[in-house]
Design an enzyme around this catalytic site. Structure first.
Site, PDB file in Angstrom:
ATOM      1  N   LYS B 100      44.529  50.973  37.927  1.00  0.00           N
ATOM      2  CA  LYS B 100      45.101  50.631  39.232  1.00  0.00           C
ATOM      3  C   LYS B 100      46.320  49.741  39.008  1.00  0.00           C
ATOM      4  O   LYS B 100      46.223  48.665  38.420  1.00  0.00           O
ATOM      5  CB  LYS B 100      44.070  49.901  40.091  1.00  0.00           C
ATOM      6  CG  LYS B 100      44.674  49.416  41.401  1.00  0.00           C
ATOM      7  CD  LYS B 100      43.755  48.508  42.192  1.00  0.00           C
ATOM      8  CE  LYS B 100      44.583  47.715  43.204  1.00  0.00           C
ATOM      9  NZ  LYS B 100      43.775  46.745  43.953  1.00  0.00           N
ATOM     10  N   ALA B 187      42.830  46.895  50.435  1.00  0.00           N
ATOM     11  CA  ALA B 187      43.186  45.573  50.988  1.00  0.00           C
ATOM     12  C   ALA B 187      43.185  45.536  52.505  1.00  0.00           C
ATOM     13  O   ALA B 187      43.634  46.466  53.173  1.00  0.00           O
ATOM     14  CB  ALA B 187      44.550  45.110  50.485  1.00  0.00           C
ATOM     15  N   ASN B 209      37.084  44.157  48.270  1.00  0.00           N
ATOM     16  CA  ASN B 209      36.574  43.058  47.446  1.00  0.00           C
ATOM     17  C   ASN B 209      36.188  41.861  48.310  1.00  0.00           C
ATOM     18  O   ASN B 209      35.012  41.545  48.479  1.00  0.00           O
ATOM     19  CB  ASN B 209      37.614  42.653  46.393  1.00  0.00           C
ATOM     20  CG  ASN B 209      37.062  41.688  45.357  1.00  0.00           C
ATOM     21  OD1 ASN B 209      35.984  41.123  45.522  1.00  0.00           O
ATOM     22  ND2 ASN B 209      37.758  41.481  44.290  1.00  0.00           N
ATOM     23  N   THR B 210      37.195  41.214  48.909  1.00  0.00           N
ATOM     24  CA  THR B 210      36.946  39.954  49.616  1.00  0.00           C
ATOM     25  C   THR B 210      35.928  40.074  50.753  1.00  0.00           C
ATOM     26  O   THR B 210      35.115  39.169  50.949  1.00  0.00           O
ATOM     27  CB  THR B 210      38.279  39.391  50.141  1.00  0.00           C
ATOM     28  OG1 THR B 210      39.212  39.411  49.071  1.00  0.00           O
ATOM     29  CG2 THR B 210      38.129  37.966  50.626  1.00  0.00           C
TER      30      THR B 210
END
Lengths: 72, 257
Positions: B100, B187, B209-210
């Protein structure tokens, strides 16, 4: 006179002392790092894992040892 | 039964949810969340080994790269040179060519620098990498990336770690319509509904992710996102009803008592 046997390298951005004639395999063993879990760059060049024992470090060599950590 | 497989660079995956492995309390929590998410692919970062801390636990001890696909990223790279160096090291480490790429342009927004990103993609493709590319949600830029050989397009839904959800659904849709490689929203996903929306728009996958790592219960959120992605995908495949302005009764009018 002891200094004659010691060479200073840059390891991951910090000064690090090794014995003259140390190869990459020996460095990894000393650091207790498994070679199949890292990649190594010496003076900006990636070193093939199979050639670690052939690569003898010299004074002022810049060594980078990296691994995978968590990231997004 | 026709499997709805997810193919990137000729490799088949089952889960359309890709998860990051950053920001967790420890590797144990990371591994549990990844398992709960059902992801087949995890992103990982490349960093210096801490020389002073011998026998430090390693991510690889918790997530076996033989059973889950490691997708090395270039997070934190602000130039093409840094990104290329990172991915070449990653390839040496694991032998993987699927990577990535993200080349950032600004510390505050973590918006990608598309000029450097396109340049890097071109070089990496020539070197034999299969490059999934984090990018802006600009259809002209994503087209360029496809032209230089990106194997997946990963437009941001919103800035990294913002949890704002998809800000420009129209662009994501346009990008999906025109792309012949997988489109993965990367994102900006904050919770389950955001992931579902991405999938309902027709995207091939979502990278999160977050939203997991910063949830009060990351493992439960990971599981929730697994279903959110499956749910959105099924809704997209099913084809939603047409919207209409006025009501349309669900019970028949005939034979009313």
């Amino acid at each position: 006179m002891n200094n004659l046997n010691v060479a200073k390298i840059q390891l991951n951005g910090n000064p690090y002392k090794i014995n003259h004639g140390t190869n990459l395999n020996e460095l990894l063993n000393k650091l207790r790092i498994e070679k199949n879990k890292v990649a190594i760059e010496v003076n900006g060049e990636i070193v093939d894992r199979n050639k670690y024992s052939n690569l003898i470090l010299n004074k002022d060599d810049k060594v980078e040892i990296v691994h995978f950590i968590g990231g997004g | 039964m026709a499997e709805d497989t997810f193919t990137i660079a000729n490799k088949n995956f089952i889960s359309r949810l890709i998860v990051g492995t950053g920001k967790y309390k420890n590797f144990e929590e990371t591994a549990k969340a990844v398992r709960a998410s059902g992801a087949d692919i995890v992103t990982v970062a490349v960093r210096r080994v801490n020389i002073l801390k011998k026998d430090e636990p390693l991510l690889m001890d918790y997530l076996d790269p033989k059973t889950i696909t490691y997708l090395p990223n270039t997070a934190g790279c602000f130039s093409s040179e840094e990104a290329l160096r990172t991915l070449r090291l990653a390839r040496e480490m694991g032998g993987w060519t699927l990577v990535k790429l993200e080349v950032l342009g600004d510390k505050k927004t973590l918006y990608p620098n598309m000029i450097e990103t396109i340049k890097s993609t071109e070089v990496l493709v020539k070197e034999g990498f299969e490059v999934m590319v984090y990018c802006t949600d600009d259809p002209i830029m994503t087209k360029k990336l496809e032209d230089v050989g990106a194997c997946a397009i990963m437009p941001l839904g919103a800035p990294i770690g913002s949890g704002l959800g998809i800000q420009n659904e129209t662009n994501i849709k346009l990008i999906k319509e025109q792309s012949s490689v997988p489109v993965i929203v990367d994102a900006g996903v904050g919770t389950a509904s955001d992931a579902t929306i991405a999938m309902e728009l027709g995207c091939d996958g979502v990278l999160i992710n977050t939203a997991i790592a910063e949830a009060k219960d990351p493992i439960l959120m990971a599981e929730s996102l697994k279903y959110a992605v499956i749910s959105g995908r099924k809704a997209f495949k099913a084809g939603r009803m047409k919207k209409r302005k006025y009501a349309s009764a669900s019970s028949p009018d005939e034979n009313l008592i």
